[in-house]
Motif scaffolding. Sequence first.
Motif, PDB file in Angstrom:
ATOM      1  N   PRO A 253       0.814  -1.224   0.000  1.00 25.94           N
ATOM      2  CA  PRO A 253       0.000   0.000   0.000  1.00 25.94           C
ATOM      3  C   PRO A 253       0.844   1.269   0.000  1.00 25.94           C
ATOM      4  O   PRO A 253       0.468   2.267  -0.623  1.00 25.94           O
ATOM      5  N   SER A 254       1.990   1.258   0.690  1.00 23.38           N
ATOM      6  CA  SER A 254       2.819   2.465   0.737  1.00 23.38           C
ATOM      7  C   SER A 254       3.371   2.812  -0.642  1.00 23.38           C
ATOM      8  O   SER A 254       3.530   4.001  -0.972  1.00 23.38           O
ATOM      9  N   GLU A 255       3.658   1.800  -1.460  1.00 26.58           N
ATOM     10  CA  GLU A 255       4.163   2.063  -2.813  1.00 26.58           C
ATOM     11  C   GLU A 255       3.070   2.695  -3.680  1.00 26.58           C
ATOM     12  O   GLU A 255       3.345   3.551  -4.523  1.00 26.58           O
ATOM     13  N   VAL A 256       1.825   2.291  -3.485  1.00 25.17           N
ATOM     14  CA  VAL A 256       0.719   2.869  -4.250  1.00 25.17           C
ATOM     15  C   VAL A 256       0.557   4.344  -3.899  1.00 25.17           C
ATOM     16  O   VAL A 256       0.280   5.189  -4.768  1.00 25.17           O
ATOM     17  N   ILE A 257       0.758   4.694  -2.632  1.00 26.82           N
ATOM     18  CA  ILE A 257       0.635   6.098  -2.235  1.00 26.82           C
ATOM     19  C   ILE A 257       1.704   6.935  -2.930  1.00 26.82           C
ATOM     20  O   ILE A 257       1.448   8.059  -3.395  1.00 26.82           O
ATOM     21  N   LYS A 258       2.917   6.404  -3.045  1.00 22.61           N
ATOM     22  CA  LYS A 258       3.984   7.131  -3.744  1.00 22.61           C
ATOM     23  C   LYS A 258       3.640   7.337  -5.217  1.00 22.61           C
ATOM     24  O   LYS A 258       3.953   8.380  -5.802  1.00 22.61           O
ATOM     25  N   ILE A 259       2.990   6.336  -5.825  1.00 23.63           N
ATOM     26  CA  ILE A 259       2.680   6.419  -7.257  1.00 23.63           C
ATOM     27  C   ILE A 259       1.664   7.525  -7.536  1.00 23.63           C
ATOM     28  O   ILE A 259       1.801   8.293  -8.491  1.00 23.63           O
ATOM     29  N   THR A 282       0.923   3.460   7.261  1.00 20.10           N
ATOM     30  CA  THR A 282       0.912   2.271   6.420  1.00 20.10           C
ATOM     31  C   THR A 282       2.268   1.586   6.414  1.00 20.10           C
ATOM     32  O   THR A 282       2.365   0.348   6.510  1.00 20.10           O
ATOM     33  N   GLN A 283       3.331   2.358   6.329  1.00 19.73           N
ATOM     34  CA  GLN A 283       4.671   1.775   6.361  1.00 19.73           C
ATOM     35  C   GLN A 283       4.959   1.095   7.690  1.00 19.73           C
ATOM     36  O   GLN A 283       5.584   0.027   7.734  1.00 19.73           O
TER      37      GLN A 283
END
Length: 389
Positions: A253-259, A282-283
């Motif tokens: 989920p944290s990677e999706v927030i960055k995207i 989330t992280q």
Amino acid sequence: MRPPTLNIFPSQPMHVEPSSSTKAAGTGLVSPSSSGSKRPSEPSMELANARNDSTAPPPPSGPSHEPAKAIKREGNRKGPTTSSSEQEGPKTPDPKTLRRLAQNREAARKSRLRKKAYVQQLETSRIKLTQLEQELQRARSQGMFFGGGIVGGEQQSLPVGINNTSSDAAVFDMEYARWLEEHHRLMCELRAAVQEHLPENELRLYVDNCLAHYDEVLNLKGMVAKTDVFHIVSGMWKTPAERCFMWMGGFRPSEVIKIILNQIEPLTEQQLLGICGLQQSTQETEEALSQGLEALNQSLSETITSDSLSCPPNMANYMGQMAIAMNKLSTLEGFVRQADNLRQQTIYRLQQILTTRQAARCLLAIAEYFHRLRALSSLWMGRPRQDQS
């Protein structure tokens, strides 16, 4: 004059009134003055009269025949009554009979509905089985049947105890393929709605449909995780490029927030603070789950190697180790569920922070990201390969 004996057979019925001349003649025949020498013939005449009385109807007059007339009138009164009752038709059933008939009709209707639903269920199962057989046959012909040990079109020998892909996992793969098709359709509709600049209340309907569609795939994963959690963790239902970025059976989920930070419209300061706080929490949750999974792996390894690894092993110790390892391994399903819940909460939390139009762009950006990963996998699988000597 005729002999008296001829009166045994009278010319007229006994119930008919004789004429005056006949009466006179009869009187003369049987008068007491002239019957002095003819008395022996009286028994014969009485016998004849008895026979006629037994066959002929009673005379119309006389006090002795009044009961017969009463019986005849009673019979005439009963006759029309019986015929009128026959003409009235069947009687109306009582309420108890009507209630029983209604219950029988309702039971028959429910039975027909159950039969129809059962036939439809059988037909759906047959279609799914046919599609599954076609998918497996296509995978075998392409040499991509990973769970069955087919690589490059050749059957590989599998060690004892290694089974092929479970039926639940195969059904999940097929349902996931259908989910992708429906997901692509919903994203196309959402993109068209954004480009048409629909009002936010109408655009919200498209966003809610996409969120509900995400819930469906999470429910599918939860069902198959109960029977084959390794299929979810391994990511064999995803493309190779997607598996490179998998974390506990899905995306981080944290990677999706960055995207999405660089893909949506300029954010207000309050929205930016909310997204940053969501990313940090989330992280932290991801790190806690990763540490728990690492501890599980370490514990499993220690349990399996707690006894000597000699072959053949001591069966008593071996079975005890396997029982302990099975209990520990059952917690893997819990980790996958917690990871899916975190993914779901992250997407819904983003929808609360963003506006409706920003949320629509967020969903479109996430869908496009995974679509490009799948396209990359297709390009990689179809790349030209040089034969090495």
